[in-house]
Design an enzyme around this catalytic site. Sequence first.
Site, PDB file in Angstrom:
ATOM      1  N   THR A  66       0.815  -1.191   0.144  1.00  0.00           N
ATOM      2  CA  THR A  66      -0.057  -0.233  -0.069  1.00  0.00           C
ATOM      3  C   THR A  66       0.715   1.279  -0.089  1.00  0.00           C
ATOM      4  O   THR A  66       2.129   1.084   0.126  1.00  0.00           O
ATOM      5  CB  THR A  66      -1.040   0.062   1.202  1.00  0.00           C
ATOM      6  N   TYR A  67       0.426   2.405   0.017  1.00  0.00           N
ATOM      7  CA  TYR A  67       0.853   3.608  -0.167  1.00  0.00           C
ATOM      8  C   TYR A  67       1.955   3.708   0.988  1.00  0.00           C
ATOM      9  O   TYR A  67       1.786   3.389   2.178  1.00  0.00           O
ATOM     10  CB  TYR A  67       0.131   4.765  -0.162  1.00  0.00           C
ATOM     11  N   MET A  68       3.310   4.013   0.594  1.00  0.00           N
ATOM     12  CA  MET A  68       4.362   4.183   1.548  1.00  0.00           C
ATOM     13  C   MET A  68       4.749   5.484   2.146  1.00  0.00           C
ATOM     14  O   MET A  68       5.497   5.626   3.108  1.00  0.00           O
ATOM     15  CB  MET A  68       5.619   3.558   0.815  1.00  0.00           C
TER      16      MET A  68
END
Length: 522
Positions: free
Chosen positions: A126-128
């Site tokens: 997922t978005y880091m």
Amino acid sequence: MICDREEEIRSFVSQEYWSIDAKFLSEKSQKPFAAKLNTVDGEKIEMNCKDDADKILSRLEGADFVVTNVKKSVHRKSPDAPFKTSTLQQEASKRLSFQTRRTMKTAQELYEGVEIKGLGQTGLITYMRTDSLRISDEARAAAYDYIKQNYGDNYIPDKPKQYKSKGNAQDAHEAIRPTHPELTPDMVKASGVTNDQYKLYTLIWKRFIASQMSNCLMDTVSVDIEANGCGFKASGHSIKFDGFTVLYDNTKDDEKKNVLPPLSKNEKLGVHTLEGNQHFTQPPARYTEASLVKAFEETGIGRPSTYVPTISTVLARNYVERDGKQLKPTPLGEVTNQLMCEHFDKIVDTKFTAGMESNLDKIENGKKSWVKTLDEFYDEFDSELEKAEKAMEGKRVKVPDEKTDQVCEICGKPMVIKIGRYGKFLACSGFPDCTNTKRIVQETGGYCPLCGKKVLLKKSKKGKKYYGCEDNPTCGFMTWDLPTEEKCPQCGCTLFQKGGKNGKLICHKENCGYERDLSNGS
């Protein structure tokens, strides 16, 4: 912050202190266990010199050491939360020795996706860039399915694990987790990802799965030992149920060593060793990239998207340099910091930065006017800026040179280190009378297998370290392998280390072919 820490280190005065450390033997086990002196005549004691320690050691000569109390309990150890940006950067530094830029570059690649057999181009995480610890119900369910199939029902907690984000966290994204928990690191590795991608994905995947597993249960033991009014304390633990640690062990090394034998009250112990040890208080450690990011988060400075650019900027502008993993201010950085503190003391303050972050959050939530906020800041800043410009008008800021033990071969004066637009270089201290300058080279102790001259540590245009002959470009020898001081037993040339401490030593001499494996400890 980095300059303030350096000043703390310089002004630190080390203090001597002593401890009494013992190793005892029980009747049921001949394996010694460690204990420390805790009290003398029921009071905590400070030992500031060897005489203090010797007095207590004399008091303990010939004394009987008896167990006065054994306290047993069960400790529940919870798994760490799944990663957010700051903790990912810290753990990747600790476990993988990744710099923050390398961590985020690799995480970006995992987020954008790689080709997975049967799934096509797939985003693996997922978005880091997030400071949230929220996990979706679908992701938790997928994690439970994997845990149940591979470890059993005992490893699924009675209640779902809930992790609370900090109050100022922006909850737009979930925590950093695998998009498909069923995709194990081995399955991803088989798809042909890079070594960095595999390592970071493994770290993220294990941390997430472990965060959804049962607690680790430990039988803890605390033991009090007394001899002639001197009280010693020993503590240890044994694993009752491994829980999440079967996958992701967050136990510190010193905690792993504390294993005590079975002990009972009034048991007399044998003394294996009893000695006084000298210590000195240590100054605070310099920041590493990981500890600086942690400090940013604790003081409310910046956001997940700004950690890497902030550190990269001060490094790129030569305000800060790396000393191993540590971040150290350069003379340029210290002069710049001094000027900023002198003229903009209200801005060069962590409370100002954290307060501005808070105001921006209020603007986002509609609780504050952005126009009014900018007015409040700029009116005062404009005045300070005008004062600073007048105070510094006509003044030339001089960055102090770093002294070296090298001598100029032209005029005989000492060489100093200066900073130019391309970084540091050596220059004669007799400038402008002598204009001699040289590149700074770092010798490795190795010698070129082609021409026999010294092998130097160098950097590519992208900043990557490599090793090459000092006679470059006349001699074209270069390698990524680390030169060692060991010589080849066949030809006498320098041996180079390939593949880290578990790799091998090889000889680069043409037609030699000697190599030795290091993974077996040889």
